[in-house]
Design a protein around this motif. Structure first.
Motif, short mmCIF file in Angstrom:
data_model
loop_
_atom_site.label_atom_id
_atom_site.label_comp_id
_atom_site.label_asym_id
_atom_site.label_seq_id
_atom_site.Cartn_x
_atom_site.Cartn_y
_atom_site.Cartn_z
N ARG A 36 0.82 -1.21 0.00
CA ARG A 36 0.00 0.00 0.00
C ARG A 36 0.86 1.26 0.00
N ARG A 37 2.01 1.21 0.64
CA ARG A 37 2.92 2.36 0.64
C ARG A 37 3.41 2.66 -0.78
N ARG A 38 3.46 1.65 -1.63
CA ARG A 38 3.95 1.81 -2.99
C ARG A 38 2.85 2.18 -3.99
N GLY A 39 1.57 2.02 -3.63
CA GLY A 39 0.50 2.36 -4.56
C GLY A 39 -0.81 1.66 -4.22
N ARG A 40 -1.65 1.53 -5.24
CA ARG A 40 -2.96 0.88 -5.06
C ARG A 40 -2.80 -0.63 -5.01
N VAL A 41 -3.65 -1.27 -4.20
CA VAL A 41 -3.58 -2.71 -4.01
C VAL A 41 -4.95 -3.32 -4.29
N VAL A 42 -4.96 -4.40 -5.05
CA VAL A 42 -6.17 -5.17 -5.31
C VAL A 42 -6.04 -6.50 -4.56
N ILE A 43 -7.10 -6.86 -3.82
CA ILE A 43 -7.08 -8.09 -3.03
C ILE A 43 -8.19 -9.01 -3.50
N GLY A 44 -7.86 -10.29 -3.61
CA GLY A 44 -8.85 -11.32 -3.92
C GLY A 44 -8.67 -12.47 -2.95
N LYS A 45 -9.79 -13.11 -2.59
CA LYS A 45 -9.69 -14.22 -1.64
C LYS A 45 -10.69 -15.31 -1.95
N GLN A 46 -10.34 -16.49 -1.52
CA GLN A 46 -11.19 -17.66 -1.64
C GLN A 46 -11.12 -18.39 -0.31
N LYS A 47 -12.28 -18.51 0.34
CA LYS A 47 -12.34 -19.18 1.64
C LYS A 47 -12.87 -20.59 1.47
N ASN A 48 -12.24 -21.53 2.14
CA ASN A 48 -12.69 -22.91 2.13
C ASN A 48 -12.63 -23.45 3.55
N ALA A 49 -13.45 -24.44 3.84
CA ALA A 49 -13.49 -24.99 5.19
C ALA A 49 -12.45 -26.11 5.37
N LEU A 50 -12.47 -27.10 4.52
CA LEU A 50 -11.61 -28.26 4.71
C LEU A 50 -10.50 -28.38 3.67
N THR A 51 -10.52 -27.54 2.66
CA THR A 51 -9.45 -27.53 1.67
C THR A 51 -8.74 -26.18 1.74
N SER A 52 -7.65 -26.06 1.03
CA SER A 52 -6.85 -24.84 1.14
C SER A 52 -7.60 -23.63 0.58
N GLY A 53 -7.46 -22.52 1.27
CA GLY A 53 -7.98 -21.25 0.82
C GLY A 53 -6.85 -20.46 0.21
N ALA A 54 -7.15 -19.26 -0.28
CA ALA A 54 -6.11 -18.44 -0.89
C ALA A 54 -6.45 -16.97 -0.77
N ILE A 55 -5.40 -16.16 -0.64
CA ILE A 55 -5.51 -14.71 -0.68
C ILE A 55 -4.42 -14.22 -1.63
N VAL A 56 -4.79 -13.33 -2.55
CA VAL A 56 -3.81 -12.72 -3.44
C VAL A 56 -3.89 -11.20 -3.30
N MET A 57 -2.74 -10.55 -3.42
CA MET A 57 -2.66 -9.09 -3.41
C MET A 57 -1.83 -8.67 -4.61
N PHE A 58 -2.36 -7.72 -5.37
CA PHE A 58 -1.65 -7.20 -6.53
C PHE A 58 -1.43 -5.71 -6.33
N LEU A 59 -0.18 -5.27 -6.44
CA LEU A 59 0.14 -3.86 -6.49
C LEU A 59 -0.05 -3.43 -7.94
N ILE A 60 -0.86 -2.39 -8.16
CA ILE A 60 -1.14 -1.97 -9.54
C ILE A 60 -0.69 -0.52 -9.73
N ASP A 61 -0.39 -0.19 -10.98
CA ASP A 61 0.00 1.18 -11.30
C ASP A 61 -1.24 1.98 -11.71
#
Length: 172
Positions: A36-61
């Motif tokens: 965030r100090r470097r610019g705008r950030v886009v976040i995406g997430k996928q929540k799961n109960a018994l399998t792996s979840g994921a969070i991604v963050m992209f720094l965008i120009d």
């Protein structure tokens, strides 16, 4: 005696889990803050109960191109963010995770980040993905016959089913 031993073991497990969860949240906060100090950030997430979840963050120009990405995927509180250079230089609005070899939860998180970006650019507020418990509740509701209110889509007419009484109400 056994009751107190089990209770103490559960308390210790709970305390360790809480500590590790706080460390994971601190990792999330520090990675987000650094991006965030470097610019705008886009976040995406996928929540799961018994399998792996994921969070991604992209720094965008300013043009909506990915400068750098970070991703966290896994089941346990031991997972940490790692570099995700797969999408560097691509437009966020056109991210397509399908041809890239990655887990299903990571694909859904990248797609969620793209959708969140498009929603914000259109002036809307991104919708929080349902939790695993809400997914179960929605499935049960669908089986029982309850319908969720349709989500309005701009430019498309939606139909709403109404329930009508079989007999008219009798009033005095």
């Amino acid at each position: 005696m056994v009751f107190w031993t089990v209770l103490a073991a559960v308390a210790v497990i709970y305390a360790v889990n809480a500590f590790l969860s706080m460390r994971q949240m601190k990792n999330f906060s520090s990675v987000y803050s650094a991006l965030r100090r470097r610019g705008r950030v886009v976040i995406g997430k996928q929540k799961n109960a018994l399998t792996s979840g994921a969070i991604v963050m992209f720094l965008i120009d300013a043009d909506g191109l990915v400068v750098t990405g970070r991703a966290m995927t896994g089941i346990t509180v031991w997972t940490r963010f790692k570099d995700l250079g797969t999408f560097d230089g691509q437009a966020v609005s056109e991210l397509d995770p399908a041809p890239i070899r990655m887990s299903a939860s990571m694909r859904k998180a990248v797609a969620n980040a793209r959708d969140n970006y498009l929603t914000v650019e259109a002036g809307g507020i991104p919708v929080e993905p349902p939790t695993p418990l809400m997914k179960i509740i929605n499935r049960v509701d669908a089986k029982v016959g309850r319908r969720q209110a349709p989500t309005p889509v701009p430019g498309r007419a939606t139909t709403v089913r109404t329930v009508r009484r079989r007999k008219p109400l009798v009033t005095d």
